[in-house]
Design a protein around this motif. Sequence first.
Motif, short mmCIF file in Angstrom:
data_model
loop_
_atom_site.label_atom_id
_atom_site.label_comp_id
_atom_site.label_asym_id
_atom_site.label_seq_id
_atom_site.Cartn_x
_atom_site.Cartn_y
_atom_site.Cartn_z
N VAL A 1 3.00 17.85 -12.30
CA VAL A 1 4.05 16.46 -10.91
C VAL A 1 2.97 15.60 -10.65
N HIS A 2 2.06 16.14 -10.29
CA HIS A 2 1.18 15.22 -9.05
C HIS A 2 0.41 14.58 -10.41
N TYR A 3 -0.19 15.16 -11.29
CA TYR A 3 -0.67 14.34 -12.78
C TYR A 3 -0.34 13.10 -12.74
N LYS A 4 0.58 13.15 -12.72
CA LYS A 4 1.33 12.21 -13.66
C LYS A 4 1.91 11.04 -12.20
N THR A 5 2.75 11.59 -11.11
CA THR A 5 2.42 10.31 -10.63
C THR A 5 1.81 9.29 -9.68
N GLU A 6 -0.03 10.88 -9.54
CA GLU A 6 -1.09 9.86 -9.83
C GLU A 6 -1.33 8.85 -10.47
N GLU A 7 -0.78 8.97 -12.04
CA GLU A 7 -1.33 7.75 -13.04
C GLU A 7 -0.23 6.83 -12.79
N LEU A 8 1.23 7.33 -12.45
CA LEU A 8 1.88 6.60 -12.40
C LEU A 8 1.50 5.25 -10.92
N LEU A 9 1.16 5.86 -9.65
CA LEU A 9 0.71 5.20 -9.27
C LEU A 9 -0.62 4.39 -9.06
N LYS A 10 -1.52 4.40 -9.85
CA LYS A 10 -3.29 3.96 -10.59
C LYS A 10 -2.68 3.08 -10.98
N ASN A 11 -1.63 2.99 -11.97
CA ASN A 11 -1.35 1.69 -12.69
C ASN A 11 -0.27 1.00 -12.20
N SER A 12 0.41 0.92 -11.22
CA SER A 12 1.45 0.56 -10.68
C SER A 12 1.07 -1.00 -10.02
N HIS B 1 1.30 -1.38 0.19
CA HIS B 1 0.15 -0.12 0.05
C HIS B 1 1.17 1.36 0.20
N LEU B 2 0.34 2.10 -0.99
CA LEU B 2 1.87 3.58 -0.83
C LEU B 2 0.87 4.71 -1.09
N CYS B 3 0.82 5.27 0.22
CA CYS B 3 -0.45 6.56 -0.11
C CYS B 3 0.71 7.91 -0.71
N TYR B 4 0.35 9.21 -0.78
CA TYR B 4 0.68 10.17 -1.89
C TYR B 4 0.52 10.84 -1.63
N THR B 5 0.64 12.68 -1.13
CA THR B 5 0.55 13.41 -1.15
C THR B 5 0.84 14.27 -2.44
N SER B 6 -0.60 14.51 -2.68
CA SER B 6 -0.95 15.41 -4.20
C SER B 6 -1.16 16.19 -3.31
#
Length: 292
Positions: free
Chosen positions: A120-131, A100-105
């Motif tokens: 930064v936050h848009y692309k990080t969220e996408e990376l996380l959702k597809n991880s 489980h990974l939590c991210y401060t967007s």
Amino acid sequence: MILVTGASGHLGQSIIEKLLPQLPEGENLAVGTRNPEKLKHLKDQGIDIREADYNDKNSLITAFRGVSKVLLISGHAPNDERIKQHKNAISAAVLAGTKHLCYTSFTHPAPESRFLFAEVHYKTEELLKNSGLTYTIFRNAWYADLLVEGIEQMLEGGKFEAAAGNGRINSIPRSEIAAAIAKVLASPGYGNSTFELTGPDTFTYEEATQWISEAYQKEVKYLDVNTEQIRKLYGGDASFGFEMQGILSSYEAMQANEYDYVSDDFEKIMGRKPLSVREFIQEQAKQSKSAG
């Protein structure tokens, strides 16, 4: 085990302080930092200190081993570099067996946002959702704390200079964000969720300036200036680096009312409404008077 990255920053420190009393029985806490020496005082509280450099994927893999839940606090670097850092952290979590990974967007992380760092936050969220990891995303509104930075100079000069125009924005104290994140980290569930952590209402900078005048009992006037004046106020590009474009673009986003919305996600987590900006300013003024 729960691990908090970026643990030497203001948000990380506040989260750790609020998380420790809530840790479930048998759960351990670790922190990740580029410089473990800075956090050696946390050992006395039973916290495991691990070296974790966003630029060094191998250090992240080692730091994340044996950790079931990681909080990735967004880094501080130009966009391309920061996205690469976050990609390193997400990939390391997968390779280390973290679940489980939590991210401060950040609030309104849309590709069309005028705010430079929204990318930064848009692309990080996408990376996380597809991880393939279970994730929790915290879209944090602007820190209310920023409104009272340099308050002494503001009161002395009797003016608050900004380039937000009449745009309405949302803001929430950093400590309230930390409280909500700590609650989620200490609790089961909350998987594959996105929370908009906003204050209970929106406001203009002119209204916030009035609240400052009331709370500190000294007249402060809001001066709406242009972005070139803001550039000079902060000392120009050379002295403020990549952050300057972030500051200027944030005002453009405010003028476009990108942050004119309210969420009740904080209340869903905490069972209460967050402190409003007006209440926060009043608290800061009281603390200032008692300290003086």
